[in-house]
Design an enzyme around this catalytic site. Structure first.
Site: not given
Ligand SMILES: Cc1ncc(C[n+]2csc(CCOP(=O)(O)OP(=O)(O)O)c2C)c(N)n1
Length: 658
Positions: A397, A419-423, A464
């Site tokens: 990222e 892929q997910f905002a979390d990442f 997630h």
């Protein structure tokens, strides 16, 4: 020291000497000024000049270089007028950052230099982006990026080398191994013999070069660069050298054994090269005297200019105006022809039509090409736009966001799918420190959109499900978009692609396949900073965004006696405060609902703004409703308790009765 002339003529040999001497003489002057309290801080490159000078002169002038804090020789070898450098160090307007950043923390497109941010590693990934642009534009340019050996311990180094190697980008990763990172010796920094040895792990060619021998640096880098121009690939180059002074002047060198200092003093790059040229009969003592005099005159003349320059007079408007690059919104109306689509289809359509509209827009993300992305938003894109523009990325990222920054520096727009905002946390530093601050610091915009599939209600647990917009609305320099309906999602995504500033585009996963709307089939845009009033009523103002807008509407449907204005903010930065104030002045009651946990969420700021701007119109305290102050739990019944839907209904009724 073994100096090999190869085929260099005397003129080139002398120019190398002058270029090597210049940063040394500037530094000697700076050390005097530092002692006199006339400049604030100094990171010395004395003893390391041959690397910066040799690399810079080995490259073409239109090839980008990304230097570090000890690379004065890059700046002088690109012939930056000295008064501008001095002005930069003194925080004067003639510098490169209008007094907003110090020392070498600046870039200049005129000289194809992109300076560091303090965090050291991020520029390695930025170099990847510039190199990718060169490849996409078939320019055959090499990019040189510097780091110290300390910086190689950062994750950015690993990620940047990995991406460069997987994508075969023409980057010269120049590691100046000068023995210490502040007080940390190399054996506490890494556990292999040479940093160059790490190249093998990335499938990358590497070289070790004597960093104190300017001819070796120049000749070998010139050969490597020429080869890379025709056969693009990254190269890791470790320059062996030594830091002869403290990390910065105030910190001293007590921790360095004297013998080490003494032995490296014998390798001084300027003294040795000068002696070599004299030995060859290319340089005489009187030449040395006159060259020094010329350089010293230039230094003194330019110092006078810099010292004579008035200090910057603070002006709030100037500061605020430079946080973002100016963007004149262009309205494009969609066709009358509409089609009912899901939220996710609207995003996919917007993305596709933006790709068609901007022929050099690049999409990067994990599994986005053949696989079509985790949510299948980019399905079919690879076939339509090709693999140069639809790029699967390694799980890097940080480096990919930095690459997007580099693309922007080279004039290419990009969108990165988290892929997910979390990442995004794995790329947090470049977002909040690089993308957000570049325009304010040195007028370099970050033409980057980060797509952020976010949100809970999907029983996906703490990593997630987060909705992390408040981490970014807090940071000046970023724009934050958070639509609730397909029509808004498509129009705002198109605007995000047109806006030359960094935009975080939040897409609630729970809305992807549950919300449908009639949406124009062709391209259209919607403006940022304009809320949508989706219901009107005189009792209460409900302010919300994202999935929470739908919860508010469902709650009102269950409580038909409550007549409320429902304001869907749509964009959080910029925010339509006027719409909020106008409604609150009408209703006298305000409740803010968001999915984020309450403390420090954006509801707190909206509440404060209402109190500061509408106090005399209020008939009740402003109410905030958000999720519990816990991470997001996985089990559906725990998640339901965590989310604010039920608490909102209670709070709304209480406010109604107040
Ligand atoms: C992320 C981060 N951590 C720590 C620091 C503080 N710091 C600044 S320079 C430096 C040493 C860097 O060593 P190296 O990369 O070897 O470069 P050198 O200073 O030796 O040229 C440290 C620890 C920083 N600027 N950024």
């Amino acid at each position: 020291m073994d100096f090999q002339i190869n085929n260099l003529d005397n003129n080139t040999l002398l120019n190398l000497y002058k270029a090597l001497l210049k940063p040394r003489l500037i530094e000697e002057k700076m050390l005097i000024l530092l002692r006199q309290g006339k400049i604030s801080k100094w990171f010395s490159g004395i003893g390391q000049e041959a690397i910066a000078v040799g690399v810079t002169l080995a490259l073409d002038k239109d090839e980008y270089i990304l230097p570090m804090h000890r690379n004065l020789g890059v700046f002088t070898s690109r012939n930056i007028p000295l008064y501008r450098l001095f002005g930069q160090w003194q925080g004067k307007a003639s510098g490169f950052t209008k007094g907003r950043d110090r020392s070498f923390h600046f870039g200049t497109q005129d000289h194809k230099i992109v300076g560091m941010i303090s965090h050291l590693g991020p520029q390695l990934g930025v170099a990847d982006g510039i190199a990718l642009a060169s490849k996409l534009n078939s320019q055959n340019h090499v990019v040189a990026v510097f780091t110290g050996e300390g910086g190689t311990s950062e994750g950015d180094f690993h990620e940047a080398l990995n991406v460069a190697s997987v994508w075969q980008l023409p980057v010269l990763f120049c590691v100046e191994n000068n023995g210490y990172g502040l007080s940390t010796p190399t054996n506490e920094q890494y556990n292999c013999q040479h940093i160059a040895d790490k190249g093998a792990g990335y499938g990358m060619e590497s070289h070790i070069i004597d960093g104190n021998n300017v001819l070796e640096v120049y000749n070998r880098v010139r050969d490597i660069a020429e080869n890379v121009r025709h056969n693009p690939r990254p190269i890791l180059v470790e320059f062996k050298t030594f830091r002869m002074r403290g990390h910065e002047e105030a910190s001293g060198t007590k921790y360095v054994p004297q013998e080490l200092m003494d032995s490296w003093a014998l390798n001084d790059p300027v003294v040795n090269y000068e002696a070599f040229l004299k030995g060859q009969g290319i340089l005489s003592e009187s030449d040395v005297t006159s060259i020094k005099e010329t350089i010293l005159n230039e230094i003194n003349e330019h110092l006078d200019i810099a010292f004579a320059e008035e200090d910057i007079v603070p002006n709030k408007t100037n500061e605020l105006d430079d946080v973002y690059k100016k963007f004149v919104y262009q309205e494009v109306n969609g066709s009358y022809e509409t089609k009912e689509v899901r939220f996710i289809d609207a995003i996919s359509e917007g993305l596709k039509q933006s790709m068609e509209r901007h022929p050099n827009l690049v999409i990067m993300g994990q599994d986005i090409a053949e696989y079509g992305g985790a949510f299948k938003i980019t399905e079919g894109f690879l076939e339509q736009f090709g693999k140069e523009r639809v790029r699967n990325t390694p799980i890097c990222e940080s480096a990919i966001i930095e690459t997007a920054m580099g693309l922007s520096i080279a004039g290419i727009k990009s969108v990165v799918e988290m892929q997910f905002a979390d990442f995004v946390t794995s790329g947090f530093n470049p977002v909040v420190n690089y993308l957000a601050k570049s325009h304010y610091r040195w007028s370099q915009n970050a033409d980057v959109v980060l797509r952020m599939p976010c949100g809970g209600g999907v029983a996906a647990g703490p990593f997630h499900s987060q909705t992390n917009e408040a981490w970014f609305t807090k940071t000046p320099g970023l724009k934050v978009v958070y639509p609730a309906f397909p029509y808004d999602a498509k129009g705002l995504l198109n605007t995000a692609m047109n806006d030359p500033n960094p935009v975080l585009f939040f897409e609630h996963k729970g809305l992807y396949r549950s919300i449908r709307q009639d949406v124009p089939t062709d391209y259209y845009t919607l403006p940022f900073g304009k809320a949508s009033i989706i219901r009107e009523g005189s009792n209460i103002t409900i302010i919300s965004y994202g999935a929470a807008v739908h919860w508010a509407l469902e709650t009102l449907d269950r409580n038909p006696t409550i007549k409320a204005d429902v304001i869907d903010l749509r964009t959080l930065q910029p925010m339509d405060t006027q719409a909020i104030y106008a409604s609150v002045k009408k209703t006298g009651k305000a409740i803010i609902l968001h999915e984020d946990s309450l403390f420090g969420g954006i509801a707190s700021d909206i509440s404060a703004l209402i109190m500061e701007n509408c106090f005399k119109y209020l008939d009740a305290p402003v109410i905030r409703v958000g999720s519990l102050e816990t991470p997001i739990p996985f089990a559906p019944q725990l998640e339901t308790q965590y989310l604010p839907k039920n608490r909102f209904e209670i709070a709304l009724n209480e406010l109604f009765k107040y």
